[in-house]
Design a protein around this motif. Structure first.
Motif, short mmCIF file in Angstrom:
data_model
loop_
_atom_site.label_atom_id
_atom_site.label_comp_id
_atom_site.label_asym_id
_atom_site.label_seq_id
_atom_site.Cartn_x
_atom_site.Cartn_y
_atom_site.Cartn_z
N GLU A 295 0.83 -1.20 0.00
CA GLU A 295 0.00 0.00 0.00
C GLU A 295 0.87 1.25 0.00
O GLU A 295 2.02 1.23 0.44
CB GLU A 295 -0.90 0.00 1.24
CG GLU A 295 -1.97 -1.08 1.22
CD GLU A 295 -2.95 -0.94 2.35
OE1 GLU A 295 -3.89 -1.74 2.43
OE2 GLU A 295 -2.79 -0.02 3.18
N ARG A 296 0.27 2.33 -0.47
CA ARG A 296 0.98 3.60 -0.44
C ARG A 296 1.18 4.02 1.01
O ARG A 296 0.25 3.94 1.81
CB ARG A 296 0.18 4.66 -1.21
CG ARG A 296 0.91 5.94 -1.47
CD ARG A 296 0.17 6.79 -2.47
NE ARG A 296 0.06 6.13 -3.78
CZ ARG A 296 -0.38 6.74 -4.87
NH1 ARG A 296 -0.78 8.00 -4.82
NH2 ARG A 296 -0.47 6.09 -6.01
N ARG B 136 -2.29 10.79 6.34
CA ARG B 136 -3.41 10.10 5.69
C ARG B 136 -3.48 10.52 4.22
O ARG B 136 -3.80 11.65 3.91
CB ARG B 136 -4.73 10.41 6.39
CG ARG B 136 -4.78 9.91 7.81
CD ARG B 136 -4.78 8.40 7.90
NE ARG B 136 -5.01 7.95 9.28
CZ ARG B 136 -4.04 7.66 10.13
NH1 ARG B 136 -2.78 7.75 9.75
NH2 ARG B 136 -4.34 7.28 11.36
N ALA B 137 -3.23 9.59 3.32
CA ALA B 137 -3.19 9.90 1.89
C ALA B 137 -4.51 10.46 1.39
O ALA B 137 -4.53 11.34 0.52
CB ALA B 137 -2.81 8.65 1.11
N TYR B 138 -5.64 9.99 1.94
CA TYR B 138 -6.94 10.42 1.42
C TYR B 138 -7.23 11.88 1.72
O TYR B 138 -8.15 12.47 1.16
CB TYR B 138 -8.05 9.53 1.97
CG TYR B 138 -8.34 9.70 3.43
CD1 TYR B 138 -7.75 8.88 4.38
CD2 TYR B 138 -9.24 10.66 3.88
CE1 TYR B 138 -8.01 9.03 5.73
CE2 TYR B 138 -9.52 10.82 5.23
CZ TYR B 138 -8.90 9.99 6.15
OH TYR B 138 -9.16 10.15 7.48
N LYS B 139 -6.42 12.48 2.59
CA LYS B 139 -6.61 13.90 2.90
C LYS B 139 -6.11 14.81 1.79
O LYS B 139 -6.39 16.00 1.79
CB LYS B 139 -5.87 14.24 4.19
CG LYS B 139 -6.41 13.54 5.44
CD LYS B 139 -7.68 14.21 5.91
CE LYS B 139 -8.10 13.67 7.27
NZ LYS B 139 -9.30 14.34 7.78
N TYR B 140 -5.33 14.25 0.86
CA TYR B 140 -4.69 15.06 -0.17
C TYR B 140 -5.38 14.87 -1.51
O TYR B 140 -5.34 13.78 -2.09
CB TYR B 140 -3.22 14.64 -0.32
CG TYR B 140 -2.37 14.87 0.90
CD1 TYR B 140 -2.37 13.96 1.96
CD2 TYR B 140 -1.56 15.99 1.01
CE1 TYR B 140 -1.59 14.16 3.09
CE2 TYR B 140 -0.76 16.20 2.12
CZ TYR B 140 -0.78 15.29 3.16
OH TYR B 140 0.00 15.49 4.27
N PRO B 141 -5.99 15.90 -2.05
CA PRO B 141 -6.69 15.74 -3.33
C PRO B 141 -5.82 15.87 -4.58
O PRO B 141 -6.23 15.45 -5.66
CB PRO B 141 -7.72 16.89 -3.30
CG PRO B 141 -7.12 17.91 -2.40
CD PRO B 141 -6.30 17.17 -1.39
N TRP C 186 -2.29 15.10 -6.61
CA TRP C 186 -1.17 14.16 -6.65
C TRP C 186 -0.37 14.30 -7.93
O TRP C 186 -0.92 14.58 -8.99
CB TRP C 186 -1.70 12.72 -6.57
CG TRP C 186 -2.25 12.39 -5.22
CD1 TRP C 186 -3.48 12.70 -4.74
CD2 TRP C 186 -1.57 11.69 -4.18
NE1 TRP C 186 -3.62 12.24 -3.45
CE2 TRP C 186 -2.46 11.61 -3.08
CE3 TRP C 186 -0.30 11.13 -4.05
CZ2 TRP C 186 -2.12 10.99 -1.88
CZ3 TRP C 186 0.04 10.50 -2.87
CH2 TRP C 186 -0.86 10.44 -1.79
#
Length: 123
Positions: free
Chosen positions: A44-45, A106-111, A113
């Motif tokens: 996983e990332r 938390r990767a999902y916090k970043y829109p 990439w």
């Protein structure tokens, strides 16, 4: 439109160093956080490091603490990687998020990439 573009990956021997760059554009980033994540094949990332744009707060994963340093100069965020290990081999991604970004890991916090840059550490 926000864009983040990574550069600086490559092949290095264990114990060596690399510096990754993340060029950010498309808006004023004063309320933003830029993070570096990495992903190895089959894994996983995972979070590596992050910095608040004003430089007032930085965070590191335990696996890179003391070896990696994140910094910012104007609209570019750098990840200086020293004492590299084979297990650091991964595609490294730069990500940006603005507003309330917490926790930074938390990767999902970043829109926003980038496309990623390959880092390969040989033993």
């Amino acid at each position: 439109q926000v864009q983040v573009v990574e550069s600086g990956g490559g092949l290095v021997q264990a114990g060596g160093s690399l510096r990754l760059s993340c060029a950010a554009s498309g808006r004023t980033f004063s309320s933003c956080v830029v993070g570096w994540f990495r992903q190895s094949p089959g894994k996983e990332r995972e979070f590596a490091a992050a910095v608040r744009w004003d430089g007032g707060y930085m965070d590191y994963a335990d696996s890179v603490k003391g070896r990696f340093t994140i910094s910012r100069d104007q609209n570019t965020v750098y990840l200086q990687m020293n004492s590299l290990k084979p297990e650091d081999t991964a595609v490294y991604y730069c990500a940006a998020g603005c507003g309330t970004i917490w926790p930074y890991s938390r990767a999902y916090k970043y829109p926003f990439w980038g496309q990623g840059t390959q880092v390969t550490v040989s033993s």
